[in-house]
Design an enzyme around this catalytic site. Structure first.
Site, PDB file in Angstrom:
ATOM      1  CG  ASP A 257       0.036   2.257  -4.309  1.00 41.25           C
ATOM      2  OD1 ASP A 257      -0.309   1.084  -4.471  1.00 41.25           O
ATOM      3  OD2 ASP A 257       0.551   2.955  -5.211  1.00 41.25           O
TER       4      ASP A 257
ATOM      5  CD  GLU B 212       1.978  -2.311  -3.102  1.00 42.24           C
ATOM      6  OE1 GLU B 212       1.833  -3.141  -4.006  1.00 42.24           O
ATOM      7  OE2 GLU B 212       2.059  -1.085  -3.329  1.00 42.24           O
TER       8      GLU B 212
ATOM      9  CG  ASP C 247      -5.132   1.339  -2.017  1.00 42.10           C
ATOM     10  OD1 ASP C 247      -3.953   1.726  -2.013  1.00 42.10           O
ATOM     11  OD2 ASP C 247      -5.490   0.194  -2.342  1.00 42.10           O
TER      12      ASP C 247
ATOM     13  CG  HIS D 121      -4.854  -4.852  -6.669  1.00 35.85           C
ATOM     14  ND1 HIS D 121      -4.418  -4.825  -5.361  1.00 35.85           N
ATOM     15  CD2 HIS D 121      -4.292  -3.783  -7.262  1.00 35.85           C
ATOM     16  CE1 HIS D 121      -3.637  -3.783  -5.182  1.00 35.85           C
ATOM     17  NE2 HIS D 121      -3.538  -3.131  -6.317  1.00 35.85           N
ATOM     18  CG  ASP D 122      -0.767  -5.024  -7.710  1.00 34.60           C
ATOM     19  OD1 ASP D 122      -1.491  -4.517  -8.583  1.00 34.60           O
ATOM     20  OD2 ASP D 122      -0.380  -4.408  -6.692  1.00 34.60           O
TER      21      ASP D 122
HETATM   22  C1  GLC Z   1       0.788  -0.658  -6.270  1.00 35.10           C
HETATM   23  C2  GLC Z   1      -0.607  -1.071  -6.629  1.00 35.10           C
HETATM   24  C3  GLC Z   1      -0.669  -1.346  -8.105  1.00 35.10           C
HETATM   25  C4  GLC Z   1      -0.344  -0.055  -8.825  1.00 35.10           C
HETATM   26  C5  GLC Z   1       0.991   0.504  -8.362  1.00 35.10           C
HETATM   27  C6  GLC Z   1       1.152   1.932  -8.770  1.00 35.10           C
HETATM   28  O1  GLC Z   1       1.711  -1.665  -6.459  1.00 35.10           O
HETATM   29  O2  GLC Z   1      -0.990  -2.163  -5.842  1.00 35.10           O
HETATM   30  O3  GLC Z   1      -1.913  -1.838  -8.497  1.00 35.10           O
HETATM   31  O4  GLC Z   1      -0.329  -0.267 -10.205  1.00 35.10           O
HETATM   32  O5  GLC Z   1       1.120   0.487  -6.953  1.00 35.10           O
HETATM   33  O6  GLC Z   1       0.323   2.745  -7.995  1.00 35.10           O
END
Ligand code: GLC
Length: 532
Positions: free
Chosen positions: A201, A264, A99, A325-326
């Site tokens: 991210d 992402e 990541d 994970h979200d």
């Molecule tokens: C992304 C991650 C998430 C995190 C956010 C802030 O969406 O996947 O888990 O809380 O970014 O970094």
């Protein structure tokens, strides 16, 4: 050549490091733990592991608040542990994706300490500082993704700083060339250590409106939604200049052979595909979350697959995801029976699949009692139903104490049925979802049609979803019954039938089918088409 590119023909497996395997008995997973489970991962037949953040962090957002981009948090181990993980993964033929969290750092990062030390510090401009409005209020109406204003007042220097997430996660200023260069060095640091790519991210957040205009209200907003949805993110995200930033990262990644850049991005398809970049100079794979966001019915899914396929730029390679994970786990969203159909869909669509650890054992929603809540979003905006803890619970390996995850009570609870829902038990059970995943992965790996072939929809009516994957002489049909009743698919034009390669029930292989294909409740079939 297309078929030799690992991130196109391969499968990515996401590991949430706090929850994969604990090696030192503190109830939290770690890098030596992951390394000890790589044989399992390789045994599934996947090609790459993506590990969510393992960098030094105060863990305000469980590692998405990075205090040192070039280290490993002691909770997870050391750099030497990471080197050992990469070495073992490579021995097993697995790539390792890290990541990369470039939109914001932790407020404990030394860069931020410098930045907030004075308005004249050379790193002041590495973050986003703005004056208050004349009445002392924040510079604009932007809202944090975790609720509340996205601006935090800094008493010492008399300005606000911007944080799209927690106040402990100040946003970095990607308009600053020195910051960009420092971040490029981070990418080089990890690639020099053998890392094969990055999942970046919130990549669509990296550049904000130069004038910091107010975001307009969202007319569709209703109570019960997170506060972030009260505004349309017109000026705070997805700005045209972001593509230059991504192209810059891509150039760094392309300096190394065979690396991948995954972004992402939560945006509608027409915006999402712009992240392939002009002439494919952007992310190799802008994460496509359509299957997470769709209603689970054949019509909606067929439509979104077609729209996505149509929207892809020439040469752009698709990708598909069921969970991360979200997001609530797939089995929690659509139930255990359909989770098997979803597995077949994920592993037969055209494009790189990313699996989320635990989905292969059918992990569903794990109840997290209020006194064990960990997720900062849930703590900020409780009770809205956006707690991310239920999809971050420990991997369940066996029916022993703590499911073989740890010798200690884990940081999040296990599923109540972990004595049945675990890798050891499901490996023994012939018809289990785990064995279905293994068969699907093996079939995909052995089939050019499934891994890199073209996608051809087969017209079909609710609740059936059907398509072909074709590569040269190889012609494979996929039939999915999204209903709990039996249904029959009918092939109205060629191919006129074929031989079943796999059923989601893990029986029927070898059975011949004609123009009518009978599907049991919640059944998916992969059929090798008869040519001629
Ligand atoms: C992304 C991650 C998430 C995190 C956010 C802030 O969406 O996947 O888990 O809380 O970014 O970094």
């Amino acid at each position: 050549m297309l078929e030799n590119t690992w991130w196109k023909s391969g499968i990515v497996y996401q590991v949430y490091p706090r929850s994969f395997q604990d090696s030192n008995g503190d109830g939290v997973g770690d890098l030596p733990g992951i390394t000890s489970r790589l044989d399992y991962v390789a045994g599934l037949g996947v090609n790459a592991v993506w590990i969510s953040p393992i960098f030094p962090s105060p863990m305000a957002d469980f590692g998405y608040d990075v205090a040192d981009y070039c280290g490993v948090d002691p909770l997870f181990g050391s750099l030497a542990d990471m080197d050992a993980l990469v070495a073992r993964a490579h021995e097993l033929g697995l790539r390792v994706i890290l990541d990369f969290v470039p939109n914001h750092s932790s407020d404990q990062h030394p860069w931020f300490a410098e930045s907030r030390s004075s308005r004249h510090n050379p790193k002041r401009d590495w973050y986003i500082w703005r004056d208050a409005k004349p009445d002392g209020s924040p510079p604009n109406n932007w809202v944090s993704n975790f609720g509340g204003s996205a601006w935090q007042w800094d008493e010492a220097t008399g300005q606000y700083y911007y944080h799209a997430f927690l106040r402990e996660q100040p946003d970095l200023n990607w308009r600053n060339p020195d910051l960009r260069e420092a971040m490029h060095d981070v990418l080089r640091f990890w690639m020099d250590r053998g890392i094969d790519g990055f999942r970046v991210d919130v990549i669509w957040h990296l550049i904000k409106d130069a004038e910091f205009r107010d975001n307009p209200p969202n007319p569709g907003y209703n109570e019960g939604r997170p506060e972030i949805d009260s505004l349309l993110q017109v000026h705070s995200t997805d700005q045209p200049e972001v593509h230059d930033v991504i192209a810059g990262m891509r150039r760094v990644v392309d300096d190394y052979p065979d690396r991948v850049l995954i972004g992402e991005i939560y945006l509608p398809v027409e915006r999402l595909v712009t992240y392939y970049g002009k002439d494919l100079s952007g992310a190799h794979l802008p994460f496509n979350f359509q299957l997470i966001q769709t209603a689970w019915n054949a019509h909606a899914i067929a439509k979104l697959v077609n729209e996505y396929e149509d929207a892809l730029p020439a040469g752009g390679w698709p990708n598909w995801v069921l969970g991360n994970h979200d997001q609530p786990r797939i089995a929690a969203r659509i139930g255990a029976a359909q989770a098997r159909v979803a597995a077949m869909l994920l592993l037969t669509l055209r494009g790189t699949p990313t699996m989320y650890y635990g989905d292969e054992i059918g992990l569903a929603r794990v109840e997290v009692p209020p006194d064990r809540v960990q997720d900062p979003w849930e703590k900020n905006e409780p009770g809205l139903g956006f707690n991310r803890d239920p999809e971050r619970t420990p991997m369940q390996w066996d029916d022993g104490a703590h499911a073989g995850f740890s010798s200690h009570d884990p940081w999040l609870p296990l599923a109540e049925d972990y004595r049945q829902c675990n890798v050891a038990a499901l490996s023994r059970e012939q018809g289990s979802i785990l064995n279905l995943y293994r068969r699907l992965i093996a079939l995909r790996g052995a089939s050019h049609a499934l891994s890199v072939g073209s996608y051809v929809p087969i017209p079909s009516a609710e609740p059936l979803l059907a398509f072909r994957r074709v590569h040269g002489e190889e012609d494979v049909m996929v039939f999915l019954n999204l209903d709990a009743e039996p249904h029959t698919a009918e092939l109205r034009c060629r191919p006129a039938g074929g031989r079943i390669l796999l059923s989601t029930y893990l029986d029927r292989a070898g059975e011949e089918v004609g123009v009518k294909v009978a599907l049991r409740p919640n059944e998916g079939l992969i059929v090798s088409a008869t040519r001629g």
